[in-house]
Write a protein that holds these residues in place. Structure first.
Motif, PDB file in Angstrom:
ATOM      1  N   CYS A 230     -12.766  13.843 -18.318  1.00 10.99           N
ATOM      2  CA  CYS A 230     -12.772  12.505 -17.891  1.00 10.99           C
ATOM      3  C   CYS A 230     -12.751  12.541 -16.485  1.00 10.99           C
ATOM      4  N   MET A 231     -12.879  11.415 -15.722  1.00 20.59           N
ATOM      5  CA  MET A 231     -12.876  11.409 -14.240  1.00 20.59           C
ATOM      6  C   MET A 231     -12.205  10.178 -13.670  1.00 20.59           C
ATOM      7  N   ILE A 232     -10.930  10.446 -13.183  1.00 22.42           N
ATOM      8  CA  ILE A 232     -10.320   9.259 -12.753  1.00 22.42           C
ATOM      9  C   ILE A 232      -9.766   9.146 -11.277  1.00 22.42           C
ATOM     10  N   LEU A 233      -9.945   8.084 -10.682  1.00 19.48           N
ATOM     11  CA  LEU A 233      -9.586   7.683  -9.399  1.00 19.48           C
ATOM     12  C   LEU A 233      -8.125   7.861  -9.577  1.00 19.48           C
ATOM     13  N   ALA A 234      -7.636   8.879  -8.610  1.00 20.48           N
ATOM     14  CA  ALA A 234      -6.041   9.187  -8.585  1.00 20.48           C
ATOM     15  C   ALA A 234      -5.505   8.393  -7.250  1.00 20.48           C
ATOM     16  N   MET A 235      -4.347   7.829  -7.401  1.00 23.10           N
ATOM     17  CA  MET A 235      -3.920   7.073  -6.324  1.00 23.10           C
ATOM     18  C   MET A 235      -2.472   6.916  -6.634  1.00 23.10           C
ATOM     19  N   PRO A 236      -1.597   8.113  -6.267  1.00 27.71           N
ATOM     20  CA  PRO A 236      -0.195   7.792  -6.661  1.00 27.71           C
ATOM     21  C   PRO A 236       0.405   6.534  -6.047  1.00 27.71           C
ATOM     22  N   ALA A 237       1.357   6.120  -6.724  1.00 25.92           N
ATOM     23  CA  ALA A 237       2.031   4.728  -6.192  1.00 25.92           C
ATOM     24  C   ALA A 237       3.343   5.077  -5.770  1.00 25.92           C
ATOM     25  N   TYR A 238       3.922   5.174  -4.584  1.00 25.91           N
ATOM     26  CA  TYR A 238       5.289   5.592  -4.309  1.00 25.91           C
ATOM     27  C   TYR A 238       5.991   4.188  -4.200  1.00 25.91           C
ATOM     28  N   PRO A 239       7.355   3.959  -4.603  1.00 25.51           N
ATOM     29  CA  PRO A 239       8.179   2.889  -4.249  1.00 25.51           C
ATOM     30  C   PRO A 239       8.295   2.778  -2.684  1.00 25.51           C
ATOM     31  N   LEU A 240       8.383   1.500  -2.266  1.00 25.20           N
ATOM     32  CA  LEU A 240       8.352   1.436  -1.103  1.00 25.20           C
ATOM     33  C   LEU A 240       9.729   1.503  -0.615  1.00 25.20           C
ATOM     34  N   SER A 241      10.642   1.417  -1.563  1.00 26.09           N
ATOM     35  CA  SER A 241      12.174   1.495  -1.231  1.00 26.09           C
ATOM     36  C   SER A 241      12.738   2.222  -2.456  1.00 26.09           C
ATOM     37  N   PRO A 242      14.234   2.527  -2.495  1.00 23.37           N
ATOM     38  CA  PRO A 242      14.696   3.006  -3.608  1.00 23.37           C
ATOM     39  C   PRO A 242      15.099   2.060  -4.537  1.00 23.37           C
ATOM     40  N   ASP A 243      14.958   0.618  -4.247  1.00 24.00           N
ATOM     41  CA  ASP A 243      15.350  -0.402  -5.015  1.00 24.00           C
ATOM     42  C   ASP A 243      14.849  -0.065  -6.345  1.00 24.00           C
ATOM     43  N   PRO A 244      15.653  -0.232  -7.436  1.00 18.76           N
ATOM     44  CA  PRO A 244      14.994   0.106  -8.723  1.00 18.76           C
ATOM     45  C   PRO A 244      13.826  -0.929  -9.191  1.00 18.76           C
ATOM     46  N   ASP A 245      13.559  -1.921  -8.425  1.00 21.29           N
ATOM     47  CA  ASP A 245      12.768  -2.832  -8.986  1.00 21.29           C
ATOM     48  C   ASP A 245      11.449  -2.347  -8.402  1.00 21.29           C
ATOM     49  N   ASP A 246      11.528  -1.719  -7.366  1.00 21.10           N
ATOM     50  CA  ASP A 246      10.440  -1.028  -6.463  1.00 21.10           C
ATOM     51  C   ASP A 246       9.938   0.098  -7.118  1.00 21.10           C
ATOM     52  N   VAL A 247      11.015   0.780  -7.883  1.00 21.16           N
ATOM     53  CA  VAL A 247      10.650   1.964  -8.418  1.00 21.16           C
ATOM     54  C   VAL A 247       9.803   1.609  -9.763  1.00 21.16           C
ATOM     55  N   MET A 248      10.386   0.560 -10.430  1.00 19.00           N
ATOM     56  CA  MET A 248       9.605   0.042 -11.778  1.00 19.00           C
ATOM     57  C   MET A 248       8.114  -0.453 -11.135  1.00 19.00           C
ATOM     58  N   ALA A 249       8.189  -1.132 -10.225  1.00 19.31           N
ATOM     59  CA  ALA A 249       6.836  -1.596  -9.558  1.00 19.31           C
ATOM     60  C   ALA A 249       5.883  -0.505  -9.327  1.00 19.31           C
ATOM     61  N   ALA A 250       6.291   0.358  -8.912  1.00 16.33           N
ATOM     62  CA  ALA A 250       5.408   1.741  -8.783  1.00 16.33           C
ATOM     63  C   ALA A 250       5.071   2.431  -9.798  1.00 16.33           C
TER      64      ALA A 250
END
Ligand code: BGP
Length: 475
Positions: A230-250
């Motif tokens: 398969c071929m996937i567009l890879a684009m890792p998402a980092y949390p903008l901050s250590p706020d757990p809600d940002d981690v979940m969003a990432a």
């Protein structure tokens, strides 16, 4: 003080990557039908055109259709072990729904494969790379329609039976996850994006996934030595901050892309994906046969493109979209961007390689990575060239991270730089966004001789390949 990098493994597939619509030109030659690219003169930036228009650079592109022998010889001069190219679906089935393939189209790729063979270059073939026949888009609404599965299967069977004895590595759909962002380019879906329902979009995704499994099934039948990825567009998402809600969003954003690997590797829809469908009110039409196909015909390897990483936040006030971040995400304050606004993150490539390996334990193939930049043709010691130190730095730094991932224990099959020869950009349809080791004399207005010139990076990459990466510079 810079140090060298440990040599890459024996048999590592070094090379370059292209796509038919971005290099071939000859858009109406050899019995070819129109593809969706023939009505996308300005990429994904503007709505599609009614029909073909002369301002579409892809009508001629870089004329690979007539110059393939010369271009493949140049790749061989760099020592390429592999060359990734795609087959234009509308050269083989001009409308997409015919019963029989077009022999002239098939014969063209025989000739391309002859050249690869002559130079000992292993072909890596993408079956469908953003070039669905236009008729399938207009008459069927592309992959929204279940009939596309049968048309694609017939097309894949024509390719695998004709070339399966000489092509070992196959990719089913380029950046299969991109249909979520660019439904016309990626999925031939004619309904404008803002009018497309979530149900139709996810149904189209499902059809592509089943078709991908069917291509693997056909390969097992007619070309048992072939390996399908398969071929996937890879684009890792980092949390903008250590706020757990940002981690979940990432994590949530990451999973929109990871789902495609999960399904191709494990053969079933993951729970988080089903939840997303439920919450979007989507009820997928899945048959028992679809389920069985997905489960039985999983991929041999996972390939991906990697250009950028992004950040994610749960805070709507911080959701600024960066220039060029066409696929969403929030810009990372720690990274610089290319002239087109794509943020440059070599370490992100190591992150992705480790993440994919930990998750799937399948061999990984980096089939796109590179820097789109404006180049200037100059004379150096009487030779016309481009002094593209910026491109060398970009590729060096990414390859160093590939070396790190290999040292981490990740199984990496190979690396093909995107646009090893200058070509027409997919997103903006420009020629001035250049990726190549080889400069092509053609500008955004379509003027130029189409002559080829070796850039400084040409010799640099040749040395990287000859030394199995030992000439790369760390830090
Ligand atoms: C990927 C596509 C390629 C390619 C590359 C670079 O998304 O698979 O076809 O073009 O991106 O993008 P662009 O050409 O827009 O610079």
């Amino acid at each position: 003080m810079s140090s060298t990098v440990a040599p890459f493994p024996e048999g590592f597939l070094w090379g370059g990557a292209t796509a038919a619509n971005q290099i071939e030109g000859a858009y109406a030659e050899g019995g070819k039908g129109l593809s969706i690219q023939d009505v996308m003169p300005h990429g994904i930036m503007t709505p599609r055109a009614e029909g073909p228009t002369e301002d579409n650079l892809k009508q001629v592109a870089i004329d690979f259709y007539h110059r393939y022998a010369q271009d493949i010889a140049l790749f061989a001069e760099m020592g390429f072990r592999t060359f990734r190219f795609s087959i234009a679906w509308s050269r083989i089935f001009p409308r997409g729904d015919e019963a029989e393939p077009n022999e002239e189209g098939l014969a063209f790729y025989d000739r391309v494969l002859d050249e690869c063979e002559k130079h000992g270059i292993e072909p890596l073939v993408t079956i469908s790379h953003y070039e669905t026949p236009l008729h399938l888009a207009e008459q069927y609404d592309g992959w929204v329609n279940r009939d596309l599965i049968g048309f694609y299967e017939r097309y894949a069977r024509a390719l695998l039976s004709r070339y399966g004895h000489r092509v070992k590595y196959w990719l089913t759909f380029n950046e299969i996850n991109s249909v979520l962002h660019a439904p016309f380019m990626s999925g031939g879906i004619n309904t404008p994006k803002d009018q497309l329902s979530a149900s139709d979009l996810y149904q189209a995704v499902h059809h592509e996934l089943v078709a991908s499994a069917l291509a693997t099934k056909v390969a097992r039948e007619v070309a048992p030595q072939a390996q399908v990825g398969c071929m996937i567009l890879a684009m890792p998402a980092y949390p903008l901050s250590p706020d757990p809600d940002d981690v979940m969003a990432a994590l949530t954003t990451d999973r929109t892309n990871l789902a495609f690997g999960d399904i191709h590797v494990r053969g079933e829809y993951p729970g988080y994906y089903l939840r997303r469908l439920r919450e979007a009110g989507v009820e997928l039409q899945i048959t028992d046969e679809d389920r069985a196909l997905l489960k039985e015909y999983t991929v041999d390897f996972v390939s991906f493109s990697y250009y950028v990483s992004i950040c994610e936040t749960a805070d709507p006030a911080k959701r600024v979209v960066g220039q060029g971040n066409i696929f969403g995400g929030v810009p990372n304050p720690h990274l610089q961007a290319s002239e087109w606004g794509w943020q440059i993150d070599p370490v992100g490539l190591r992150v992705v390689l480790n993440q994919f390996w930990d998750r799937w334990q399948k061999p990984l193939f980096i089939v796109e990575n590179g820097l789109g930049a404006k180049d200037e043709l100059v004379e150096v010691d009487g030779v016309t060239t481009v002094v593209d130190d910026y491109r060398i730095a970009y590729l060096n730094d990414h390859l160093v991270q590939v070396g790190e991932a290999i040292a981490d224990g990740v199984e990496v099959m190979g690396y093909t730089t995107w646009g090893c020869i200058d070509l027409v950009s997919a997103s903006t349809a420009q020629l001035s966004k250049r990726y190549g080791f080889i400069y092509v004399d053609r500008d955004d207005e379509g003027s130029g001789t189409l002559e080829r010139y070796k850039k400084k990076s040409f010799d640099w990459y040749a040395e990287v390949i000859a030394t199995q990466g030992a000439s790369l510079r760390q830090g």
